[in-house]
Design a protein around this motif. Structure first.
Motif, short mmCIF file in Angstrom:
data_model
loop_
_atom_site.label_atom_id
_atom_site.label_comp_id
_atom_site.label_asym_id
_atom_site.label_seq_id
_atom_site.Cartn_x
_atom_site.Cartn_y
_atom_site.Cartn_z
N GLY A 201 24.55 -19.33 6.43
CA GLY A 201 24.08 -20.15 7.52
C GLY A 201 22.59 -20.09 7.79
O GLY A 201 22.02 -21.04 8.33
N TYR A 202 21.93 -18.99 7.41
CA TYR A 202 20.56 -18.81 7.84
C TYR A 202 19.56 -18.47 6.73
O TYR A 202 18.36 -18.50 6.98
CB TYR A 202 20.48 -17.71 8.90
N LEU A 203 20.01 -18.12 5.56
CA LEU A 203 19.07 -17.71 4.52
C LEU A 203 18.93 -18.79 3.46
O LEU A 203 19.91 -19.19 2.84
CB LEU A 203 19.52 -16.40 3.87
N ALA A 204 17.73 -19.24 3.29
CA ALA A 204 17.44 -20.17 2.20
C ALA A 204 17.19 -19.34 0.94
O ALA A 204 17.27 -18.11 0.96
CB ALA A 204 16.21 -21.00 2.56
N GLU A 205 16.87 -19.99 -0.14
CA GLU A 205 16.59 -19.30 -1.40
C GLU A 205 15.45 -18.31 -1.18
O GLU A 205 14.41 -18.66 -0.61
CB GLU A 205 16.19 -20.32 -2.47
N PRO A 206 15.61 -17.06 -1.62
CA PRO A 206 14.55 -16.07 -1.46
C PRO A 206 13.28 -16.50 -2.20
O PRO A 206 13.34 -17.19 -3.22
CB PRO A 206 15.13 -14.81 -2.09
N SER A 207 12.14 -16.08 -1.68
CA SER A 207 10.86 -16.36 -2.32
C SER A 207 9.94 -15.18 -2.03
O SER A 207 10.30 -14.25 -1.31
CB SER A 207 10.27 -17.65 -1.76
N ALA B 258 20.29 -1.02 9.40
CA ALA B 258 20.06 -0.77 10.83
C ALA B 258 19.70 -2.06 11.56
O ALA B 258 20.27 -2.35 12.63
CB ALA B 258 18.94 0.26 11.00
N ARG B 259 18.78 -2.84 11.02
CA ARG B 259 18.36 -4.08 11.70
C ARG B 259 19.50 -5.11 11.73
O ARG B 259 19.71 -5.77 12.75
CB ARG B 259 17.13 -4.67 11.01
N LEU B 260 20.19 -5.25 10.63
CA LEU B 260 21.29 -6.22 10.59
C LEU B 260 22.43 -5.81 11.50
O LEU B 260 23.06 -6.65 12.14
CB LEU B 260 21.78 -6.42 9.15
N HIS B 261 22.68 -4.52 11.60
CA HIS B 261 23.73 -4.04 12.49
C HIS B 261 23.37 -4.35 13.94
O HIS B 261 24.21 -4.83 14.71
CB HIS B 261 23.94 -2.53 12.29
N ALA B 262 22.13 -4.08 14.32
CA ALA B 262 21.69 -4.38 15.68
C ALA B 262 21.79 -5.88 15.97
O ALA B 262 22.24 -6.29 17.04
CB ALA B 262 20.26 -3.89 15.89
N TRP C 240 20.19 -15.24 21.52
CA TRP C 240 20.40 -14.47 20.29
C TRP C 240 19.43 -14.92 19.20
O TRP C 240 18.81 -14.08 18.55
CB TRP C 240 21.85 -14.59 19.81
N HIS C 241 19.29 -16.22 19.01
CA HIS C 241 18.36 -16.71 17.99
C HIS C 241 16.93 -16.26 18.30
O HIS C 241 16.24 -15.73 17.42
CB HIS C 241 18.40 -18.25 17.92
N ARG C 242 16.50 -16.47 19.52
CA ARG C 242 15.11 -16.19 19.92
C ARG C 242 14.80 -14.69 19.92
O ARG C 242 13.76 -14.27 19.41
CB ARG C 242 14.86 -16.77 21.31
N ASP C 243 15.68 -13.90 20.52
CA ASP C 243 15.37 -12.49 20.75
C ASP C 243 15.87 -11.55 19.67
O ASP C 243 15.42 -10.40 19.60
CB ASP C 243 15.95 -12.03 22.09
N HIS C 244 16.81 -11.98 18.85
CA HIS C 244 17.42 -11.06 17.89
C HIS C 244 17.31 -11.55 16.45
O HIS C 244 16.76 -10.84 15.61
CB HIS C 244 18.88 -10.79 18.26
N LEU C 245 17.84 -12.73 16.15
CA LEU C 245 17.86 -13.20 14.76
C LEU C 245 16.45 -13.42 14.20
O LEU C 245 16.12 -12.90 13.14
CB LEU C 245 18.68 -14.48 14.63
N ASP C 246 15.66 -14.22 14.90
CA ASP C 246 14.33 -14.56 14.37
C ASP C 246 13.48 -13.32 14.12
O ASP C 246 12.92 -13.16 13.03
CB ASP C 246 13.63 -15.56 15.28
N LEU D 277 12.74 -8.27 8.10
CA LEU D 277 13.42 -8.00 6.83
C LEU D 277 12.82 -8.77 5.67
O LEU D 277 12.69 -8.24 4.57
CB LEU D 277 14.91 -8.35 6.95
N ARG D 278 12.46 -10.03 5.91
CA ARG D 278 12.02 -10.90 4.82
C ARG D 278 10.52 -10.89 4.59
O ARG D 278 10.02 -11.55 3.68
CB ARG D 278 12.52 -12.32 5.07
N ALA D 279 9.78 -10.11 5.37
CA ALA D 279 8.33 -10.04 5.22
C ALA D 279 7.97 -9.40 3.88
O ALA D 279 8.73 -8.61 3.32
CB ALA D 279 7.73 -9.23 6.37
N SER D 280 6.77 -9.73 3.40
CA SER D 280 6.34 -9.18 2.10
C SER D 280 6.23 -7.65 2.14
O SER D 280 6.38 -7.01 1.11
CB SER D 280 5.01 -9.80 1.69
#
Length: 190
Positions: free
Chosen positions: A95-101, A118-122, A144-150, A156-159
């Motif tokens: 639902g939320y992850l596009a192709e990794p880059s 840890a982050r995904l569990h939270a 949830w989107h604003r305060d947790h998912l984003d 997690l996806r940062a370089s």
């Protein structure tokens, strides 16, 4: 001109409505928690003081709120990770992850990265709480989107995030585990 006599004519900022909806959701959630606690206290008062019954109530209280996953030992850790994996692979990834880059990394072996677990569990715990309209109102998913998912996905996806050594090329997948730092949480056996 005001709609009602005696009412001032002014514009209300949109953010104020969002804040109000967040507050309403928090009041609804807190009201539900108070009801649960007071119902539990009333049930405790009606008990005959039997130690076995008190032990069962204590076990129920412990199971009501899951502990932080990194503090669990097997088999509880394995059970919690299994449930988390179902959510990550069944909801988050499709639902939320596009192709990794290079700018938005993802490791298909995310469960090997303690920081990612840890982050995904939270994020998952927050999702469980904030997607139930009975406890969070209708704005819960937005919160949830604003305060947790984003923020979770940004980290997690940062370089420089936990997947920085993991890459996926056209014909190759490189998975690098992070180095282990000595910790008081882990006890080395040897």
């Amino acid at each position: 001109m005001p709609d009602e006599p005696g009412m001032p004519d002014f514009e209300v900022p949109v953010g104020l409505f969002q804040d109000l909806e967040d507050l309403k959701a928090q009041v609804t959630r807190l009201t539900a928690e108070v009801k649960t606690l007071t119902d539990g206290a009333a049930a405790d008062e009606t008990r005959d003081g039997d130690e076995e019954t008190a032990g069962e109530a204590s076990a129920e209280d412990e199971q009501q709120y899951p502990p932080f996953i990194l503090l669990l030992d097997s088999p509880e850790y394995d059970d919690e990770l299994r449930a988390l994996t179902e959510w990550v692979e069944g909801v988050l990834v499709p639902g939320y992850l596009a192709e990794p880059s290079a700018d938005a990394r993802w490791c298909h072996l995310w469960f090997d990265h303690p920081v990612a677990v840890a982050r995904l569990h939270a994020c998952w715990l927050a999702w469980q709480e904030l997607t139930d309209p009975a406890t969070c109102g209708y704005t819960g998913p937005s919160v949830w989107h604003r305060d947790h998912l984003d923020p979770c996905l940004r980290e997690l996806r940062a370089s420089g995030g936990p997947f920085q050594g993991c890459t996926k090329g056209e014909n190759q997948v490189n998975h690098r585990l992070p180095g282990q730092v000595p910790s008081a949480w882990r006890h080395e056996t040897g």
